[in-house]
Motif scaffolding. Structure first.
Motif: not given
Length: 357
Positions: A10-14, A18-26, A36-40
């Motif tokens: 569930q957290r992986f899906d979240e 998030l990791v592809i959101q423009p405000d996060i990338i900025a 890093k969390e995504y890879k783990e």
């Protein structure tokens, strides 16, 4: 465990969203953390899927065997059941180790500093041997190395060499190499064949990003001087070498490897930032060490961690009492077998202390 794995999925899906959101990338800092969390989480989710499939196969096989109506299916189910019984404990152990809280520094690149210790010229030669050992190891791992500063010995090797290593999980791998390395052999300069003991100190500093530590350049004195050593016509004619002194702490970093003054300044800044960061990290590690004891040294640079005995062709790691009779292989970059054992002991200690299960 399945409930825990479902929560992780569930957290992986979240995080995937998030990791592809423009405000996060900025937001560079947030993006790096989430990536890093995504890879783990992806590694854990993939391993979790294997585990859930194995558990499903076990339950399916048990149902077919209990039914017993089709002899051929029962035989196949028995084979499936044995495979699942063998696989499930192995997957459980893998997942438990993956769930151990990770050191946030482990994914960082590093600055490695090797300094000749006791032993005069022989210590400098040994420091050079260690440098070649690590660069070969890094090459085998697909990591990039870049020299920051070198001070050559009078009879070969180095009084000091500083180099940068970049790649995947570099600090988490090389941090176990920090400490005093000792060599026992007959030096090239020895005429009577006597065995001498020399030493070199290895420091492994996690590379600090700008958002990791604040370096106020108003607190830094910068001196420019002529490079020494190899480098062509520009050596000793242009002040391209850079020395930076952090006035509040007295820490010094210098770089003369590049012909460009600007590039040398950038590298020296990175070294100084890493040393400041390492000071803060050392304080934290001391606090952590007071709370927990581990067989694996935390990287105390004064601790004798390993002996390289040439007459006997052996390498002994004193922290875990491991001896390997493959000195030539180790000195040619085959360090992984030592690091694997150190990581295993370290993870086992962490697993005992962890409240994951």
């Amino acid at each position: 465990m399945i409930d825990r794995l479902q929560f992780i999925k569930q957290r992986f899906d979240e995080v995937s969203d998030l990791v592809i959101q423009p405000d996060i990338i900025a937001d560079q800092k947030r993006y790096v953390q989430l990536n890093k969390e995504y890879k783990e989480l992806k590694a854990l989710t993939d391993k979790g899927a294997e585990y859930i499939k194995a558990v499903g196969n076990k339950e399916e096989a048990q149902e077919i065997i209990a039914d017993g109506s089709d002899a051929e299916m029962v035989e196949m189910a028995k084979m499936q059941l044995e495979e699942a019984k063998e696989l499930i404990p192995q997957l459980e152990d893998d997942i438990k180790f993956m769930l151990i809280p990770k050191d946030p520094e482990d994914a960082k690149n590093v600055m490695v500093e090797i300094r000749a210790g006791t032993g005069g010229d022989e210590a400098s030669i040994f420091a050079g041997d260690l440098y070649r050992m690590y660069t070969k190891y890094c090459e085998n791992k697909g990591w990039r190395t870049s020299v920051v500063d070198i001070s050559e010995g009078t009879s070969g090797g180095f009084k000091e060499v500083i180099f940068e290593v970049s790649g995947e999980d570099v600090y988490g791998t090389l941090k176990f190499e920090a400490g005093v390395h000792r060599v026992q052999r007959v030096p090239q300069t020895e005429t009577q064949g006597r065995i001498h003991t020399s030493a070199a100190t290895v420091m492994v500093l996690p590379e600090a990003e700008e958002f990791d530590v604040h370096l106020d350049m108003n607190d830094v004195r910068i001196d420019f001087f002529c490079s020494s050593g190899p480098g062509g016509q520009s050596v000793n004619t242009t002040k391209s070498a850079v020395r930076m002194t952090h006035i509040p702490t007295g820490l010094v970093a210098q770089c003369q490897d590049e012909k460009s003054q600007h590039k040398n300044k950038d590298k020296a800044t990175q070294v100084l930032r890493s040393r400041l960061y390492e000071m803060e990290l050392a304080k934290k590690q001391e606090e952590d060490a007071a709370k927990r004891s581990s067989q694996v040294s935390s990287g105390d640079r004064s601790a004798k961690i390993r002996t390289y005995n040439y007459p006997q062709g052996r390498v002994t790691d004193h922290r875990i009492g491991l001896t390997i009779y493959d000195l030539d292989g180790v000195m040619n970059g085959s360090v992984q077998k030592l690091i694997d054992e150190l990581q295993l002991v370290n993870n086992t200690e962490k697993l005992k202390e962890s409240e994951v299960f």
